[in-house]
Scaffold this active site. Structure first.
Site, PDB file in Angstrom:
ATOM      1  N   ARG A 221     -31.802  88.293 113.427  1.00  0.00           N
ATOM      2  CA  ARG A 221     -31.838  89.564 113.013  1.00  0.00           C
ATOM      3  C   ARG A 221     -32.365  90.627 113.884  1.00  0.00           C
ATOM      4  O   ARG A 221     -32.954  89.854 114.260  1.00  0.00           O
ATOM      5  CB  ARG A 221     -32.926  89.944 111.648  1.00  0.00           C
ATOM      6  CG  ARG A 221     -33.662  91.184 111.178  1.00  0.00           C
ATOM      7  CD  ARG A 221     -34.742  91.743 110.263  1.00  0.00           C
ATOM      8  NE  ARG A 221     -36.107  91.947 110.884  1.00  0.00           N
ATOM      9  CZ  ARG A 221     -36.785  92.851 110.712  1.00  0.00           C
ATOM     10  NH1 ARG A 221     -37.114  92.742 109.293  1.00  0.00           N
ATOM     11  NH2 ARG A 221     -38.012  93.240 111.436  1.00  0.00           N
TER      12      ARG A 221
ATOM     13  N   TYR B 166     -40.369  99.858 113.239  1.00  0.00           N
ATOM     14  CA  TYR B 166     -40.337  99.245 112.488  1.00  0.00           C
ATOM     15  C   TYR B 166     -39.643  97.607 113.437  1.00  0.00           C
ATOM     16  O   TYR B 166     -38.388  97.574 114.159  1.00  0.00           O
ATOM     17  CB  TYR B 166     -39.822  99.289 111.260  1.00  0.00           C
ATOM     18  CG  TYR B 166     -38.947  99.905 110.723  1.00  0.00           C
ATOM     19  CD1 TYR B 166     -37.602 100.454 111.330  1.00  0.00           C
ATOM     20  CD2 TYR B 166     -37.830  98.147 111.032  1.00  0.00           C
ATOM     21  CE1 TYR B 166     -36.836 100.960 111.311  1.00  0.00           C
ATOM     22  CE2 TYR B 166     -36.422  98.422 110.550  1.00  0.00           C
ATOM     23  CZ  TYR B 166     -35.613 100.120 111.608  1.00  0.00           C
ATOM     24  OH  TYR B 166     -34.459 100.233 111.295  1.00  0.00           O
TER      25      TYR B 166
ATOM     26  N   ASP C  54     -32.049  95.631 109.471  1.00  0.00           N
ATOM     27  CA  ASP C  54     -32.635  96.387 108.369  1.00  0.00           C
ATOM     28  C   ASP C  54     -33.439  97.037 108.582  1.00  0.00           C
ATOM     29  O   ASP C  54     -33.411  98.110 110.383  1.00  0.00           O
ATOM     30  CB  ASP C  54     -34.057  95.350 108.684  1.00  0.00           C
ATOM     31  CG  ASP C  54     -35.392  95.916 107.433  1.00  0.00           C
ATOM     32  OD1 ASP C  54     -35.291  96.695 106.946  1.00  0.00           O
ATOM     33  OD2 ASP C  54     -36.655  95.137 107.587  1.00  0.00           O
TER      34      ASP C  54
ATOM     35  N   HIS D  75     -34.578  99.459 106.457  1.00  0.00           N
ATOM     36  CA  HIS D  75     -36.096 100.142 106.203  1.00  0.00           C
ATOM     37  C   HIS D  75     -36.167 101.226 105.682  1.00  0.00           C
ATOM     38  O   HIS D  75     -37.121 102.343 106.605  1.00  0.00           O
ATOM     39  CB  HIS D  75     -37.346  99.608 107.671  1.00  0.00           C
ATOM     40  CG  HIS D  75     -38.269  98.543 107.375  1.00  0.00           C
ATOM     41  ND1 HIS D  75     -39.334  99.542 107.069  1.00  0.00           N
ATOM     42  CD2 HIS D  75     -38.729  97.630 107.721  1.00  0.00           C
ATOM     43  CE1 HIS D  75     -40.701  98.352 107.022  1.00  0.00           C
ATOM     44  NE2 HIS D  75     -39.824  97.377 107.097  1.00  0.00           N
TER      45      HIS D  75
ATOM     46  N   GLU E 226     -30.069  96.309 105.384  1.00  0.00           N
ATOM     47  CA  GLU E 226     -31.091  95.525 104.164  1.00  0.00           C
ATOM     48  C   GLU E 226     -32.013  97.091 103.710  1.00  0.00           C
ATOM     49  O   GLU E 226     -31.738  98.115 105.182  1.00  0.00           O
ATOM     50  CB  GLU E 226     -32.620  94.482 105.305  1.00  0.00           C
ATOM     51  CG  GLU E 226     -33.273  94.547 104.284  1.00  0.00           C
ATOM     52  CD  GLU E 226     -34.650  93.784 105.427  1.00  0.00           C
ATOM     53  OE1 GLU E 226     -33.744  92.917 105.964  1.00  0.00           O
ATOM     54  OE2 GLU E 226     -35.760  94.096 104.524  1.00  0.00           O
TER      55      GLU E 226
ATOM     56  N   GLU F 100     -36.870  93.507  98.898  1.00  0.00           N
ATOM     57  CA  GLU F 100     -38.973  92.783  99.318  1.00  0.00           C
ATOM     58  C   GLU F 100     -39.865  94.078  98.775  1.00  0.00           C
ATOM     59  O   GLU F 100     -41.152  93.032  98.752  1.00  0.00           O
ATOM     60  CB  GLU F 100     -38.467  92.886 100.789  1.00  0.00           C
ATOM     61  CG  GLU F 100     -38.875  94.604 101.790  1.00  0.00           C
ATOM     62  CD  GLU F 100     -38.614  94.553 103.262  1.00  0.00           C
ATOM     63  OE1 GLU F 100     -37.878  93.641 103.641  1.00  0.00           O
ATOM     64  OE2 GLU F 100     -39.351  94.782 103.935  1.00  0.00           O
TER      65      GLU F 100
ATOM     66  N   ARG G 116     -33.727  90.484  97.323  1.00  0.00           N
ATOM     67  CA  ARG G 116     -34.617  90.028  98.536  1.00  0.00           C
ATOM     68  C   ARG G 116     -36.074  89.491  97.865  1.00  0.00           C
ATOM     69  O   ARG G 116     -36.233  90.353  98.096  1.00  0.00           O
ATOM     70  CB  ARG G 116     -34.641  90.967  99.750  1.00  0.00           C
ATOM     71  CG  ARG G 116     -33.443  90.342 101.054  1.00  0.00           C
ATOM     72  CD  ARG G 116     -33.870  91.525 102.286  1.00  0.00           C
ATOM     73  NE  ARG G 116     -34.843  91.552 102.644  1.00  0.00           N
ATOM     74  CZ  ARG G 116     -35.237  90.411 103.587  1.00  0.00           C
ATOM     75  NH1 ARG G 116     -34.342  89.272 103.401  1.00  0.00           N
ATOM     76  NH2 ARG G 116     -36.872  91.165 103.713  1.00  0.00           N
TER      77      ARG G 116
ATOM     78  N   GLU H 202     -35.278  84.631 104.348  1.00  0.00           N
ATOM     79  CA  GLU H 202     -36.499  85.039 106.056  1.00  0.00           C
ATOM     80  C   GLU H 202     -36.800  84.131 106.238  1.00  0.00           C
ATOM     81  O   GLU H 202     -37.653  83.955 105.341  1.00  0.00           O
ATOM     82  CB  GLU H 202     -36.331  86.999 105.770  1.00  0.00           C
ATOM     83  CG  GLU H 202     -37.545  86.968 106.801  1.00  0.00           C
ATOM     84  CD  GLU H 202     -37.747  88.379 106.157  1.00  0.00           C
ATOM     85  OE1 GLU H 202     -37.650  89.023 105.287  1.00  0.00           O
ATOM     86  OE2 GLU H 202     -38.581  88.979 107.056  1.00  0.00           O
TER      87      GLU H 202
ATOM     88  N   TRP I 266     -41.507 104.496 105.671  1.00  0.00           N
ATOM     89  CA  TRP I 266     -42.041 103.182 106.725  1.00  0.00           C
ATOM     90  C   TRP I 266     -41.112 102.428 106.209  1.00  0.00           C
ATOM     91  O   TRP I 266     -40.960 101.928 106.171  1.00  0.00           O
ATOM     92  CB  TRP I 266     -43.497 103.259 106.799  1.00  0.00           C
ATOM     93  CG  TRP I 266     -43.859 102.838 108.344  1.00  0.00           C
ATOM     94  CD1 TRP I 266     -43.475 102.434 109.467  1.00  0.00           C
ATOM     95  CD2 TRP I 266     -43.559 100.943 108.068  1.00  0.00           C
ATOM     96  NE1 TRP I 266     -43.446 101.134 110.349  1.00  0.00           N
ATOM     97  CE2 TRP I 266     -43.219 100.515 108.873  1.00  0.00           C
ATOM     98  CE3 TRP I 266     -43.617  99.907 107.390  1.00  0.00           C
ATOM     99  CZ2 TRP I 266     -43.723  98.770 109.602  1.00  0.00           C
ATOM    100  CZ3 TRP I 266     -43.992  98.816 106.665  1.00  0.00           C
ATOM    101  CH2 TRP I 266     -43.723  98.067 108.364  1.00  0.00           C
TER     102      TRP I 266
END
Ligand code: EZ4
Ligand code: CO
Length: 402
Positions: free
Chosen positions: A148, A160, A210, A212, A236, A262, A283, A339, A402
């Site tokens: 990643r 991030y 990602d 995010h 992602e 996630e 995820r 991951e 975030w």
């Protein structure tokens, strides 16, 4: 009949904060469950201590499904990260116990191996493009087959996914760190470093990224389209997933595969994403989505719709979750990728895990149960310290995801 005699909740900070549940049966068999919810640790610890442990004592540890239903339906209040993390800890500990009683590693109880090893992806990052490229090279040299890539957006500052020391740790401050965000700067910059990674290293490994939750659906569509030639393994969390329908819009515009889940806690939160094929990888994890029992249910639904697994595995998920994840990953037919970030050395002093890394992949422990031990004495050297994840603000001062 064996009964649950004791359940203890440990809160410690070996490298970072972890909440761990340990269940002991009347036969002296112990099982571990991860109950860590980053930045909200003590809420889960209290939920377990005050509302779950008293109801666990005296129950039959062999009745995993019944216990799951009892705590899910029996609470009346459904889903949500605190409840689902608490249920996950109980469920994981009971699978650990069942494995130890049977004398089998958990993956054997799940049907045995579907594959030889569990491919993982590493987190390469940089404060600029050259340092990102160096980091990708490092992980390629370590044998990773999937990486990643994240880099800090120039002139905007913190973002991030960028590691400061040897371990990536976003929850680093006693109060939430406030970090600036510019969607315009990100959309201009991120595709250029993904292209730089492909230019330098070619295509014989998987490249992931990602987002995010930082983009709107149409921005994510533009991003996915822009990076199609990079042939990402996935982008992602392109947009927040409370609105599952939002992903249809992204899908209409791009063939860049999408991974989500996630931060989601139940099969209901991913139902539409999966059944309407709005994502390619799910995820959700053992620790935040109700344990092995519930995650298996999500993965089976995903298999029906050609959605593969890609469980979250950052360092704020304890080695107990990683071990459980690898048992599931090696067993399910629709595994995609796992991951993986190495935990801090202090973490591994407290959690002794039989999970092994080789050739860009993980192997589950062959020991009965999950194959993880918790060293309570070692944990006492690392008392809990409150830490929060950061908060993002747009350049005009308003709060962003975030
Ligand atoms: O920000 O685990 O893909 N991995 C991630 C993680 C999350 C943290 C949140 O606690 O997005 O690094
Ligand atoms: Co993520």
């Amino acid at each position: 009949m064996s009964t649950i005699e004791r359940a203890e909740v440990f809160v410690a900070s070996p490298g970072r904060n972890f909440v761990t549940l340990r269940i002991t049966t009347s036969d002296g068999v112990t099982g571990l469950g991860d109950a860590t919810l980053n930045g909200r640790e003590l809420a889960v610890a209290a939920y377990l201590r005050e509302h779950v442990v008293p109801l666990l004592v005296g129950r039959d540890p062999a009745r995993i499904e019944d216990t799951w239903q009892y705590f899910y339906r029996g609470a009346y209040w459904r889903r949500g990260p605190v409840t689902m993390t608490a249920i996950a800890a109980v469920d994981t500990a009971l699978w650990d116990i069942k494995g130890k009683v049977a004398g089998l590693p958990v993956y054997q109880l799940l049907g045995g191996r579907s594959r030889d090893a569990v491919m993982v992806y590493a987190h390469a990052s940089g404060t600029d493009v050259p340092s990102l490229l160096d980091d990708v090279a490092r992980f390629r040299d370590l044998g990773y087959r999937a990486v990643r890539a994240q880099a800090a957006v120039p002139d905007v500052g913190g973002t991030y996914g960028v590691r400061k020391g040897s371990v990536y740790e976003p929850a680093a401050s006693a109060l939430p760190d406030e970090q600036p965000w510019s969607t315009e700067a990100y959309l201009d910059f991120a595709p250029t470093y993904l292209e730089a990674v492909r230019d330098r290293f070619g295509f014989d490994f998987h490249l992931l990224h990602d987002v995010h939750h930082r983009l709107t659906p149409i921005e994510a569509a533009r991003f996915g389209k822009r990076v199609e030639d990079c042939r990402l393994f996935w982008m992602e969390d392109p947009t927040p997933a409370e609105d599952q329908e939002a992903f249809r819009l992204i899908r209409q515009h791009t063939t860049t595969p999408i991974a989500v889940g996630e931060a989601l806690t139940s099969i209901w939160d991913v139902q539409r994403l999966i059944t309407e094929q709005l994502i390619d990888y799910v995820r959700t994890t053992v620790v935040h989505a109700g344990g092995i029992t519930h995650l298996r249910r999500i993965f089976d639904l995903a298999a029906l719709h050609q959605v593969r697994t890609g469980s979250h595995g950052a360092t704020d998920l304890s080695p107990v979750t990683l071990a459980a994840a690898v048992h599931l990953d090696v067993a399910v037919p629709n595994f995609g990728i796992q991951e993986y970030m190495e935990h801090a050395p202090e973490t591994m002093e407290v959690f002794r895990s039989g999970v092994r890394f080789a050739d860009g992949a993980l192997q589950p422990s062959e020991a009965p149960g999950l194959g993880v031990e918790y060293d309570e004495k070692a944990a006492e050297r690392f008392p809990y310290e409150g830490r929060y994840l950061p908060v993002a603000r747009r350049l005009d001062g308003s709060v962003h995801d975030w």
